[in-house]
Write a protein that holds these residues in place. Structure first.
Motif, PDB file in Angstrom:
ATOM      1  N   VAL A 100       0.897  11.368  10.781  1.00 59.29           N
ATOM      2  CA  VAL A 100      -0.443  11.726  10.323  1.00 59.29           C
ATOM      3  C   VAL A 100      -0.615  11.344   8.859  1.00 59.29           C
ATOM      4  O   VAL A 100      -1.665  10.836   8.449  1.00 59.29           O
ATOM      5  CB  VAL A 100      -0.715  13.228  10.542  1.00 59.29           C
ATOM      6  N   GLN A 101       0.430  11.577   8.050  1.00 61.00           N
ATOM      7  CA  GLN A 101       0.365  11.176   6.638  1.00 61.00           C
ATOM      8  C   GLN A 101       0.098   9.679   6.521  1.00 61.00           C
ATOM      9  O   GLN A 101      -0.720   9.238   5.702  1.00 61.00           O
ATOM     10  CB  GLN A 101       1.659  11.523   5.903  1.00 61.00           C
ATOM     11  N   PHE A 102       0.790   8.878   7.317  1.00 61.45           N
ATOM     12  CA  PHE A 102       0.572   7.428   7.299  1.00 61.45           C
ATOM     13  C   PHE A 102      -0.895   7.101   7.568  1.00 61.45           C
ATOM     14  O   PHE A 102      -1.516   6.315   6.838  1.00 61.45           O
ATOM     15  CB  PHE A 102       1.470   6.757   8.334  1.00 61.45           C
ATOM     16  N   LEU A 103      -1.470   7.711   8.593  1.00 64.61           N
ATOM     17  CA  LEU A 103      -2.863   7.421   8.941  1.00 64.61           C
ATOM     18  C   LEU A 103      -3.834   7.908   7.871  1.00 64.61           C
ATOM     19  O   LEU A 103      -4.927   7.362   7.719  1.00 64.61           O
ATOM     20  CB  LEU A 103      -3.201   8.056  10.293  1.00 64.61           C
ATOM     21  N   ALA A 104      -3.440   8.930   7.117  1.00 65.90           N
ATOM     22  CA  ALA A 104      -4.298   9.460   6.055  1.00 65.90           C
ATOM     23  C   ALA A 104      -4.184   8.663   4.764  1.00 65.90           C
ATOM     24  O   ALA A 104      -5.061   8.753   3.900  1.00 65.90           O
ATOM     25  CB  ALA A 104      -3.948  10.916   5.776  1.00 65.90           C
ATOM     26  N   SER A 105      -3.125   7.875   4.626  1.00 64.86           N
ATOM     27  CA  SER A 105      -2.814   7.218   3.357  1.00 64.86           C
ATOM     28  C   SER A 105      -3.393   5.807   3.284  1.00 64.86           C
ATOM     29  O   SER A 105      -3.866   5.239   4.279  1.00 64.86           O
ATOM     30  CB  SER A 105      -1.296   7.141   3.179  1.00 64.86           C
ATOM     31  N   GLY A 126     -12.622   7.985   2.864  1.00 65.32           N
ATOM     32  CA  GLY A 126     -12.129   9.122   3.613  1.00 65.32           C
ATOM     33  C   GLY A 126     -11.409   8.701   4.878  1.00 65.32           C
ATOM     34  O   GLY A 126     -11.514   7.552   5.335  1.00 65.32           O
ATOM     35  N   ALA A 127     -10.646   9.640   5.435  1.00 65.31           N
ATOM     36  CA  ALA A 127      -9.906   9.391   6.676  1.00 65.31           C
ATOM     37  C   ALA A 127     -10.008  10.609   7.581  1.00 65.31           C
ATOM     38  O   ALA A 127      -9.915  11.752   7.114  1.00 65.31           O
ATOM     39  CB  ALA A 127      -8.445   9.079   6.372  1.00 65.31           C
ATOM     40  N   MET A 130       0.831  -1.199   0.000  1.00 65.21           N
ATOM     41  CA  MET A 130       0.000   0.000   0.000  1.00 65.21           C
ATOM     42  C   MET A 130       0.873   1.259   0.000  1.00 65.21           C
ATOM     43  O   MET A 130       1.962   1.254   0.561  1.00 65.21           O
ATOM     44  CB  MET A 130      -0.916   0.015   1.233  1.00 65.21           C
ATOM     45  N   SER A 131       0.360   2.318  -0.578  1.00 67.61           N
ATOM     46  CA  SER A 131       1.144   3.531  -0.762  1.00 67.61           C
ATOM     47  C   SER A 131       0.918   4.537   0.360  1.00 67.61           C
ATOM     48  O   SER A 131      -0.177   4.657   0.905  1.00 67.61           O
ATOM     49  CB  SER A 131       0.757   4.180  -2.089  1.00 67.61           C
ATOM     50  N   LEU A 132       1.987   5.265   0.684  1.00 68.84           N
ATOM     51  CA  LEU A 132       1.899   6.376   1.624  1.00 68.84           C
ATOM     52  C   LEU A 132       1.473   7.665   0.940  1.00 68.84           C
ATOM     53  O   LEU A 132       1.324   8.694   1.596  1.00 68.84           O
ATOM     54  CB  LEU A 132       3.248   6.601   2.311  1.00 68.84           C
ATOM     55  N   SER A 133       1.271   7.616  -0.351  1.00 68.14           N
ATOM     56  CA  SER A 133       0.981   8.832  -1.114  1.00 68.14           C
ATOM     57  C   SER A 133      -0.358   9.458  -0.710  1.00 68.14           C
ATOM     58  O   SER A 133      -1.348   8.768  -0.495  1.00 68.14           O
ATOM     59  CB  SER A 133       0.941   8.521  -2.605  1.00 68.14           C
ATOM     60  N   ILE A 134      -0.346  10.783  -0.603  1.00 70.33           N
ATOM     61  CA  ILE A 134      -1.581  11.547  -0.418  1.00 70.33           C
ATOM     62  C   ILE A 134      -1.725  12.571  -1.542  1.00 70.33           C
ATOM     63  O   ILE A 134      -2.537  13.490  -1.444  1.00 70.33           O
ATOM     64  CB  ILE A 134      -1.621  12.239   0.960  1.00 70.33           C
TER      65      ILE A 134
END
Length: 270
Positions: A237-242, A146-147, A1-5
């Motif tokens: 936070v990026q991880f949790l959003a991705s 969504g996250a 899975m990607s960390l990209s946002i």
């Protein structure tokens, strides 16, 4: 899975300074469209303006008191006007107050429950409903839509009488995170949180100037021996959003330099 946002649209509260600003800046640098939200309009205008990154992600700002229900609605409307959608909500605005546990006139508990619990809860409800509506309009019936990430504190797990109100509000936010996660899982919205230790926020900078020895007390109470920089929370936070956190919901990720792993007799506030 990607960390990209990249390409996602995020609302970040508390984004005029400190932790919220660091998260908003990081999201923008990672290619997200970001609505910086805060009460401090001057600070927002200074930090944001109408910034444009090289990859086309865009920053806008919204100033207002999100404790007001109408302001919550206006923030969501402003985000939709600017970006047409919202994919991520980061509730990063927090307030800390010292409490006198024996003073019946002390209003800090009600004040911080309103700021640190009810405000992110109302915004989460509004944003979640929008996420559901836009997925229906898009005909999107697969995968997460969504996250929501709530930035809280390890104070919710500790006993610090002078921070009674802050601790109660942090614990309440953690429980709200878990409850929303269960309620929204079937709607394909993930809800997670951070429990942060001592981070160099604007509030802590002020306290370090006011309280002699506080910096060393915090360092001594933290196994990693330092205070976190706000930017260090942004990648969590990026991880949790991705999509990398695609099977995570209702979790409170601890980012505290190991502080909750030990139990010193004297535990410094903040």
């Amino acid at each position: 899975m990607s960390l990209s946002i990249t390409g996602k649209t995020a609302i970040v509260t508390g984004a005029a300074n400190g932790v919220g600003l660091a998260i908003a800046r990081h999201f923008l640098a990672q290619g997200a469209n970001v609505m910086f939200a805060d009460r401090d309009e001057e600070g927002l205008a200074t930090e944001v303006g109408a910034a444009q990154t090289e990859d086309g992600a865009t920053a806008r700002y919204f100033a207002g008191d999100l404790r007001e229900r109408l302001t919550v609605a206006n923030l969501l409307s402003a985000t939709l006007d600017a970006f047409d959608r919202v994919d991520v909500l980061v509730n990063a605005s927090r307030q800390i107050m010292v409490t006198d546990p024996l003073d019946p006139e002390d209003g800090s508990v009600s004040a911080l429950l309103e700021q640190n619990l009810m405000t992110p809860l109302r915004l989460s409800q509004a944003v979640a409903n929008r996420m559901i509506a836009q997925a229906e309009a898009d005909g999107d019936d697969e995968g997460m839509i969504g996250a929501i990430i709530n930035v809280g504190s390890i104070a919710g797990r500790r006993t610090q009488p002078e921070l009674l109100a802050y601790s109660v509000s942090a614990a309440a936010l953690d429980q709200a995170t878990r409850s929303l996660a269960v309620s929204l899982a079937a709607k394909r919205i993930r809800v997670n949180g951070l429990a942060v230790g001592s981070v160099m926020s604007a509030n802590l900078k002020s306290r370090l100037k006011e309280v002699e020895g506080l910096r060393q007390d915090i360092i001594d109470a933290t196994p990693m021996g330092r205070i976190a920089a706000p930017a260090e929370l942004a990648e969590a936070v990026q991880f949790l959003a991705s999509d990398a956190a695609g099977f995570m919901t209702g979790q409170i990720l601890t980012v505290d330099g190991g502080r909750t792993l030990i139990d010193p007799v004297v535990q410094p506030a903040y």
